[in-house]
Structures are given as C-alpha cells and as structure tokens.
Design a protein around this motif. Structure first.
Motif: not given
Length: 292
Positions: A231, A235, A238-239, A253
């Motif tokens: 996880e 994250r 994704q950033t 995700t």
C-alpha cells in the motif's frame, strides 16, 4: 419405507458431491460444508495458547478433515441405500459368513469395499437396479481419490505465489528505494509487476479459498505482514511526477483494493477500507498489523 430410506442415502451422496463440486471445480469455489469445517478449525486453533504453532497446522489438517468427511458421507450414504435391501437383494459367495451378520454391518462393509474399488466379490448385488448403482459408487470413489490428489497439487502452487509476493515486498522494504528510484521508468515497471502479482493472489483467494487457512510462518514470507508495504509503495507511485509511474501506482492501488474486497467478503467481514481490511487480515494471521 425401504425406498424412503434409500432416498435418504442418495440425498447424503448428492450433498457430498455438491460440496465436492463447489469446493474443487466451481469457478468461484463457494464450498459449503467444507468451508464451514475449515473456518471452525481456524477459529478453534486461535484459542490455543501456542497459537502460532497450532494455527500453522490448520490448513493441512483442515484439508484432511474435509476429505475424510467426504469419504465418510459417501460410504454412509451408499450403505443407507443398500441397508433396506440387505440381504434379500444381494448374492453371497458360498461359505461366506456375511449373510449371518447384521444387515447394516454388511451394508457398510459392501459400501467400503466398493468405494475403495477393491471388488472382493463376497457380496454382490442381485437385483438389476443395484447392479447399476453399485458400480456408480466405485466411480465416485475413484473420482474422490483423483479430486483429492488434484486439490493438493493445486493448493501448494497458490501458496507459493502468495509467499513469493510477500518475500519480494520484504526485500523491497529492506532495500528502501528512494523517491527518485520510484519516480522512474524502472519504478513504473516495478509497481506494474507488483500489481500483476497482487492480481494473481486475488484470483488464488477466489479459486482456492482454503489457501486462506494456511499460515505463512515467518514475517518475511507472510503476505498478511507485508501487504501494508505494498500500500505504501502504491501511494508513493500515485504522487510521483512521471505519468507512467502514477498510472502504475493507480494499478497497484486498484489491485490491492480488489484483493481487500475478496478478503473482506469471504473471510473477514469488516466492511472497512482496504487499509482496515489488511489490518484485520494481519491480526487474523497473528500479526500486529499490516506493516507499512
């Protein structure tokens, strides 16, 4: 009355065959009695003080218990079919003492011999319909043996795939990739490959639900302990700045969210977010929580 008793036996056999089909061959593997047995053994093992050692035996013991249950009910069901028609509808070999035994004992004996495909021949069906039913029991016995072997051969590759993903996540956490390494083409490939492995594990939990009841042992090979780090990687993806890395992060995700749905629907029933489901998964497998 005789036919009513035989129908009860036939119902036991059909119930067993239905459970075997849904456990081993149905695409979604929604086993009935087998799942109840495995879940009960898993919950019972968690009550022992030496929890980790006992829980580690649940998976193999549960499979043995389920196969034993199938064999017992098949033998019992066919014995109940034979029982009302014993001994009149059967022929006994000369000098056999079987005809002097209790009808139920002879029925169980004949059922055991037939389902094991031994074919001793000291008791043989005499009426026409019994000469059809008896070989069917032998076919079911052969199918049960084949299904048991196939089950064992299928479940362990699924466990291997789950443990490979856990070990890979543990090695990644130990390597501690930097934000710059994640935000690169190789980082996108890494996240994409992790998403693929998560999807495989999700399918394994769908098709081999009994795999949930196998304890993975050490932390580095336990997906329950390592899924939280997946996880965290998702994250970070994704950033990221690169669009391909963000896409791979979204894929990971989504794969993790899908895995959480399967775990929650089939085993945990928390109704929570993926993070909460993974924490419950870790706790159910004796971990303090899914490690970030």
């Amino acid at each position: 009355m005789k036919w009513l008793v035989s129908l009860v036996g036939a119902g036991l056999v059909l119930l067993t065959l239905r459970d075997l089909f849904h456990t081993l061959w149905h695409p979604t593997r929604h086993g009935g009695l087998s799942r109840l047995v495995m879940t009960a053994m898993w919950r019972l093992a968690q009550r022992f003080r030496g929890r980790r050692r006992v829980v580690g035996l649940v998976g193999p013991l549960a499979m043995v218990t389920v196969v034993g249950m199938w064999a017992f009910t098949v033998v019992l069901g066919w014995a109940v079919i034979y029982w009302p028609h014993m001994p009149g509808a059967f022929a006994f070999s000369p000098g056999s003492e079987a005809a002097r035994e209790a009808a139920l004992l002879d029925s169980v004996y004949l059922s055991l011999v037939t389902v094991a495909t031994l074919g001793l021949g000291d008791i043989a069906p005499g009426e026409g319909w019994l000469r059809v039913v008896s070989p069917l029991e032998a076919l079911v016995g052969f199918a049960l043996l084949t299904a048991t072997v196939s089950w064992v051969l299928e479940i362990y590759p699924a466990l291997t795939r789950r443990r490979v993903l856990a070990v890979r996540l543990a090695l990644l956490r130990q390597a501690a990739p930097t934000p710059q390494q994640i935000d690169s083409t190789s980082g996108a490939l890494l996240l994409d490959s992790l998403a693929t492995e998560v999807v495989r594990v999700r399918i394994d939990f769908t098709q081999y639900a009994e795999a949930y009841y196998f304890h993975d042992g050490e932390d580095h090979s336990s997906l329950a302990a390592m899924v939280g780090y997946a996880e965290a990687l998702a994250r970070r993806g994704q950033t990221a700045q690169r669009p391909e890395v963000r896409l791979a992060g979204d894929l990971l995700t989504g794969a993790l969210a899908d895995l959480a749905v399967i775990l929650d629907q089939r085993f945990l029933h928390t109704g929570g977010t993926p993070t909460e489901v993974f924490a419950a998964y870790a706790a159910d497998h004796g971990r303090g929580g899914a490690e970030p």
